[in-house]
Scaffold this motif. Sequence first.
Motif, PDB file in Angstrom:
ATOM      1  N   TRP A  42     -89.637   3.076  99.858  1.00 61.23           N
ATOM      2  CA  TRP A  42     -89.419   1.810  99.162  1.00 61.23           C
ATOM      3  C   TRP A  42     -90.618   1.426  98.311  1.00 61.23           C
ATOM      4  O   TRP A  42     -90.483   1.035  97.151  1.00 61.23           O
ATOM      5  N   ARG A  43     -91.810   1.555  98.884  1.00 56.75           N
ATOM      6  CA  ARG A  43     -93.007   1.206  98.120  1.00 56.75           C
ATOM      7  C   ARG A  43     -93.214   2.168  96.952  1.00 56.75           C
ATOM      8  O   ARG A  43     -93.550   1.761  95.842  1.00 56.75           O
ATOM      9  N   GLY A  44     -93.023   3.454  97.221  1.00 59.75           N
ATOM     10  CA  GLY A  44     -93.193   4.443  96.170  1.00 59.75           C
ATOM     11  C   GLY A  44     -92.250   4.233  95.013  1.00 59.75           C
ATOM     12  O   GLY A  44     -92.614   4.431  93.847  1.00 59.75           O
ATOM     13  N   LEU A  45     -91.028   3.812  95.323  1.00 58.15           N
ATOM     14  CA  LEU A  45     -90.058   3.547  94.265  1.00 58.15           C
ATOM     15  C   LEU A  45     -90.528   2.398  93.381  1.00 58.15           C
ATOM     16  O   LEU A  45     -90.500   2.494  92.141  1.00 58.15           O
ATOM     17  N   GLY A  46     -90.985   1.319  94.004  1.00 60.15           N
ATOM     18  CA  GLY A  46     -91.459   0.178  93.223  1.00 60.15           C
ATOM     19  C   GLY A  46     -92.681   0.517  92.397  1.00 60.15           C
ATOM     20  O   GLY A  46     -92.759   0.177  91.203  1.00 60.15           O
ATOM     21  N   VAL A  47     -93.646   1.207  93.006  1.00 59.89           N
ATOM     22  CA  VAL A  47     -94.875   1.570  92.292  1.00 59.89           C
ATOM     23  C   VAL A  47     -94.569   2.524  91.151  1.00 59.89           C
ATOM     24  O   VAL A  47     -95.096   2.394  90.034  1.00 59.89           O
ATOM     25  N   SER A  48     -93.701   3.508  91.401  1.00 59.12           N
ATOM     26  CA  SER A  48     -93.372   4.493  90.370  1.00 59.12           C
ATOM     27  C   SER A  48     -92.714   3.835  89.159  1.00 59.12           C
ATOM     28  O   SER A  48     -93.025   4.174  88.005  1.00 59.12           O
ATOM     29  N   LEU A  49     -91.796   2.903  89.401  1.00 58.52           N
ATOM     30  CA  LEU A  49     -91.124   2.230  88.285  1.00 58.52           C
ATOM     31  C   LEU A  49     -92.122   1.466  87.423  1.00 58.52           C
ATOM     32  O   LEU A  49     -92.071   1.523  86.193  1.00 58.52           O
ATOM     33  N   VAL A  50     -93.046   0.764  88.062  1.00 57.73           N
ATOM     34  CA  VAL A  50     -94.051   0.013  87.302  1.00 57.73           C
ATOM     35  C   VAL A  50     -94.943   0.966  86.508  1.00 57.73           C
ATOM     36  O   VAL A  50     -95.240   0.734  85.330  1.00 57.73           O
ATOM     37  N   LEU A  51     -95.379   2.057  87.137  1.00 60.29           N
ATOM     38  CA  LEU A  51     -96.266   3.001  86.467  1.00 60.29           C
ATOM     39  C   LEU A  51     -95.566   3.727  85.326  1.00 60.29           C
ATOM     40  O   LEU A  51     -96.191   4.054  84.311  1.00 60.29           O
ATOM     41  N   ASN A  73     -99.188  10.768  91.723  1.00 60.87           N
ATOM     42  CA  ASN A  73     -99.464  10.422  93.120  1.00 60.87           C
ATOM     43  C   ASN A  73     -98.334   9.601  93.716  1.00 60.87           C
ATOM     44  O   ASN A  73     -97.882   9.859  94.838  1.00 60.87           O
ATOM     45  N   ALA A  74     -97.890   8.582  92.963  1.00 62.24           N
ATOM     46  CA  ALA A  74     -96.841   7.690  93.476  1.00 62.24           C
ATOM     47  C   ALA A  74     -95.554   8.462  93.744  1.00 62.24           C
ATOM     48  O   ALA A  74     -94.904   8.273  94.783  1.00 62.24           O
ATOM     49  N   VAL A  75     -95.179   9.341  92.815  1.00 56.75           N
ATOM     50  CA  VAL A  75     -93.958  10.127  92.987  1.00 56.75           C
ATOM     51  C   VAL A  75     -94.116  11.102  94.150  1.00 56.75           C
ATOM     52  O   VAL A  75     -93.195  11.283  94.962  1.00 56.75           O
ATOM     53  N   GLY A  76     -95.290  11.724  94.253  1.00 59.04           N
ATOM     54  CA  GLY A  76     -95.530  12.666  95.338  1.00 59.04           C
ATOM     55  C   GLY A  76     -95.418  12.015  96.705  1.00 59.04           C
ATOM     56  O   GLY A  76     -94.770  12.548  97.621  1.00 59.04           O
ATOM     57  N   VAL A  77     -96.031  10.842  96.858  1.00 57.51           N
ATOM     58  CA  VAL A  77     -95.970  10.126  98.128  1.00 57.51           C
ATOM     59  C   VAL A  77     -94.539   9.679  98.419  1.00 57.51           C
ATOM     60  O   VAL A  77     -94.073   9.738  99.565  1.00 57.51           O
ATOM     61  N   MET A  78     -93.815   9.246  97.377  1.00 54.26           N
ATOM     62  CA  MET A  78     -92.426   8.813  97.568  1.00 54.26           C
ATOM     63  C   MET A  78     -91.551   9.978  98.027  1.00 54.26           C
ATOM     64  O   MET A  78     -90.730   9.829  98.947  1.00 54.26           O
ATOM     65  N   LEU A  79     -91.718  11.147  97.425  1.00 56.08           N
ATOM     66  CA  LEU A  79     -90.939  12.317  97.832  1.00 56.08           C
ATOM     67  C   LEU A  79     -91.288  12.743  99.256  1.00 56.08           C
ATOM     68  O   LEU A  79     -90.413  13.154 100.031  1.00 56.08           O
ATOM     69  N   PHE A  80     -92.568  12.628  99.607  1.00 57.22           N
ATOM     70  CA  PHE A  80     -93.000  12.926 100.977  1.00 57.22           C
ATOM     71  C   PHE A  80     -92.313  11.972 101.956  1.00 57.22           C
ATOM     72  O   PHE A  80     -91.812  12.375 103.009  1.00 57.22           O
ATOM     73  N   GLY A  81     -92.277  10.682 101.586  1.00 58.37           N
ATOM     74  CA  GLY A  81     -91.597   9.708 102.424  1.00 58.37           C
ATOM     75  C   GLY A  81     -90.108   9.985 102.530  1.00 58.37           C
ATOM     76  O   GLY A  81     -89.506   9.826 103.599  1.00 58.37           O
ATOM     77  N   LEU A  82     -89.504  10.419 101.415  1.00 63.27           N
ATOM     78  CA  LEU A  82     -88.076  10.722 101.412  1.00 63.27           C
ATOM     79  C   LEU A  82     -87.770  11.877 102.353  1.00 63.27           C
ATOM     80  O   LEU A  82     -86.789  11.850 103.107  1.00 63.27           O
ATOM     81  N   ALA A  83     -88.624  12.910 102.321  1.00 64.15           N
ATOM     82  CA  ALA A  83     -88.427  14.050 103.224  1.00 64.15           C
ATOM     83  C   ALA A  83     -88.607  13.621 104.677  1.00 64.15           C
ATOM     84  O   ALA A  83     -87.815  13.992 105.563  1.00 64.15           O
ATOM     85  N   GLY A  84     -89.628  12.835 104.945  1.00 60.63           N
ATOM     86  CA  GLY A  84     -89.888  12.398 106.314  1.00 60.63           C
ATOM     87  C   GLY A  84     -88.834  11.436 106.840  1.00 60.63           C
ATOM     88  O   GLY A  84     -88.580  11.395 108.054  1.00 60.63           O
ATOM     89  N   SER A  85     -88.226  10.671 105.938  1.00 54.13           N
ATOM     90  CA  SER A  85     -87.241   9.672 106.374  1.00 54.13           C
ATOM     91  C   SER A  85     -85.986  10.309 106.957  1.00 54.13           C
ATOM     92  O   SER A  85     -85.206   9.633 107.646  1.00 54.13           O
ATOM     93  N   LEU A 115     -92.113  -5.754  98.064  1.00 55.70           N
ATOM     94  CA  LEU A 115     -92.461  -6.120  96.691  1.00 55.70           C
ATOM     95  C   LEU A 115     -93.942  -6.479  96.592  1.00 55.70           C
ATOM     96  O   LEU A 115     -94.623  -6.121  95.633  1.00 55.70           O
ATOM     97  N   GLY A 116     -94.426  -7.170  97.619  1.00 56.56           N
ATOM     98  CA  GLY A 116     -95.824  -7.575  97.615  1.00 56.56           C
ATOM     99  C   GLY A 116     -96.775  -6.396  97.681  1.00 56.56           C
ATOM    100  O   GLY A 116     -97.725  -6.299  96.894  1.00 56.56           O
ATOM    101  N   THR A 117     -96.525  -5.459  98.612  1.00 60.08           N
ATOM    102  CA  THR A 117     -97.435  -4.313  98.736  1.00 60.08           C
ATOM    103  C   THR A 117     -97.387  -3.435  97.491  1.00 60.08           C
ATOM    104  O   THR A 117     -98.401  -2.899  97.057  1.00 60.08           O
ATOM    105  N   SER A 118     -96.195  -3.313  96.867  1.00 57.96           N
ATOM    106  CA  SER A 118     -96.087  -2.530  95.633  1.00 57.96           C
ATOM    107  C   SER A 118     -96.871  -3.189  94.504  1.00 57.96           C
ATOM    108  O   SER A 118     -97.612  -2.524  93.760  1.00 57.96           O
ATOM    109  N   ALA A 119     -96.718  -4.515  94.376  1.00 54.10           N
ATOM    110  CA  ALA A 119     -97.422  -5.238  93.312  1.00 54.10           C
ATOM    111  C   ALA A 119     -98.931  -5.189  93.525  1.00 54.10           C
ATOM    112  O   ALA A 119     -99.700  -4.983  92.570  1.00 54.10           O
TER     113      ALA A 119
END
Length: 296
Positions: free
Chosen positions: A41-50, A184-196, A213-217
């Motif tokens: 969830w965080r990676g998705l928000g961060v990636s979209l902003v970046l 980095n953001a995409v890599g961490v998000m994909l790692f989270g997706l695999a682990g989930s 939303l807060g932690t992503s911002a």
Amino acid sequence: MLTDNARGALLMVVGMASFTLSDAIMKLLSTELPMFQTLVWRGLGVSLVLVVLAWRKGAFRVTIARGDRWLVLVRTLADTGATWFFLQALYHTPIANLTAIMQALPLTVTLGATLFLGEKVGWRRMTAIAVGFLGVLLIVRPEAGGFDRYAVYALVCIGFVTTRDLLTRRMSRSVPSLTIALANAVGVMLFGLAGSTTESFVLPSGTAALLLLGTSAFIVGGYVLTVSAVRTGELGFVTPFRYTGLIWALVLGFALFAEWPDTLTQLGAALVVGTGLFTFYRERASARRARAPIPH
């Protein structure tokens, strides 16, 4: 009117507060959401902003050399490993203690640059590095039973982040910072997706969604503010203000989690921060001598 250095210092202080707030929110989320799903969830928000920031800055139009692509990939893997070990430690360690240990990073990066990049470091800075490591030992205290597996995770995280920063130094200056951050953001998000896939799905509540939303911002804000800081003021003046992250961690740890480090941990943190500040002072002094005109 603030000087460039004063503005840079202020940006760094706020940036470190932003990073620490992001960490504190992640610790709060640990009671409701599984870790890997939180990363998704965080990676998705961060990636979209970046993506938006990188597109507006023209980062996608920059052609990256093959060698730099490999460095970006390995750096992303190192940052992903650092994220996992950091969060494991964060979920089970007082936030101020963990932040204090992480203050050793400038020292480990300096040592790594000496060993692997051929950068010269004098005996004074090497002594400062040794004293800083003694400070870390005061925080984790192996003989007092404080050296549990989560303290080990924090030290492993330092190793990964040191590797990440050394790889960054090896990259060409033409590689956009936003491209690196997005990878980095995409890599961490994909790692989270695999682990989930190993976790039972939990739908975030309204409160958890706001915290996500807060932690992503805050993590994006921390990145933007700290980069702006080093581009606004002199590096040697602005960089030591990274240590204010420890102050924010002390305040948030006490306010949100009723945590306060003991006397030895405070002493260890003071040693780590003090030796780090001395290291930056020596680097600045060396730079001034290098720029000084040669007498005739």
